[in-house]
Design a protein around this motif. Structure first.
Motif, short mmCIF file in Angstrom:
data_model
loop_
_atom_site.label_atom_id
_atom_site.label_comp_id
_atom_site.label_asym_id
_atom_site.label_seq_id
_atom_site.Cartn_x
_atom_site.Cartn_y
_atom_site.Cartn_z
N LEU A 27 0.82 -1.22 0.00
CA LEU A 27 0.00 0.00 0.00
C LEU A 27 0.85 1.26 0.00
N MET A 40 -8.28 -4.05 3.16
CA MET A 40 -7.05 -4.81 3.34
C MET A 40 -7.26 -5.83 4.46
N ILE A 55 -5.42 -7.15 -0.70
CA ILE A 55 -5.81 -5.74 -0.84
C ILE A 55 -6.84 -5.63 -1.95
#
Length: 150
Positions: A27, A40, A55
């Motif tokens: 991320l 997530m 994710i």
């Protein structure tokens, strides 16, 4: 055992089979737009890997450079591009042969640290290794490569 439920996305990107504990690193590398809805999960049970991260980025499709970056952190993860609630693209994420402007060269004398020149690295797997195209500095430790990601 309780089951994990994450709402399916209509359009966007799903990254599955991320090695456990690496989702936050993925991320941080992606620089997703603020309006993107992100889901997530970390350390989720997996038949294939025992534990995994995943994710979902709603209404956002990853660009090729972003997929290459993920290859540094989560080789063998699965990328799914979802369009109209259907998987439009499914691919295994692999380590690219080269990557541009993703790793900061640890050599303080490297030209990429003094000029507006994007870094450029050749990559090798098993073990992970990155070699700067300009100064030829080789980074041999995966930990150092991950610490130098842009």
């Amino acid at each position: 055992m309780k089951e994990l439920h994450i709402k399916a996305i209509e359009n966007g990107t799903a990254i599955d089979h991320i090695p456990p504990g690496r989702a936050l690193k993925v991320l941080s590398m992606l620089h997703l737009p603020l309006q993107a809805t992100i889901s997530m999960a970390m350390h989720v049970d997996s038949r294939r890997m025992k534990k995994k991260d995943l994710i979902y980025a709603e209404n956002y499709e990853l660009k090729e450079q972003e997929i290459k970056k993920i290859g540094l952190v989560a080789r063998n993860a699965t990328l799914n591009i979802i369009r109209n609630s259907e998987v439009a693209v499914k691919q295994k994420i692999t380590l690219p042969e080269t990557i541009r402007n993703a790793i900061t060269c640890p050599n303080p004398a490297c030209i990429t640290n003094h000029e507006k020149i994007p870094s450029d690295f050749e990559l090798k797997d098993n073990p992970l290794e990155a070699k700067c195209h300009y100064c030829e500095r080789v980074i041999l430790e995966e930990k150092q490569i991950l610490e130098n990601l842009k």
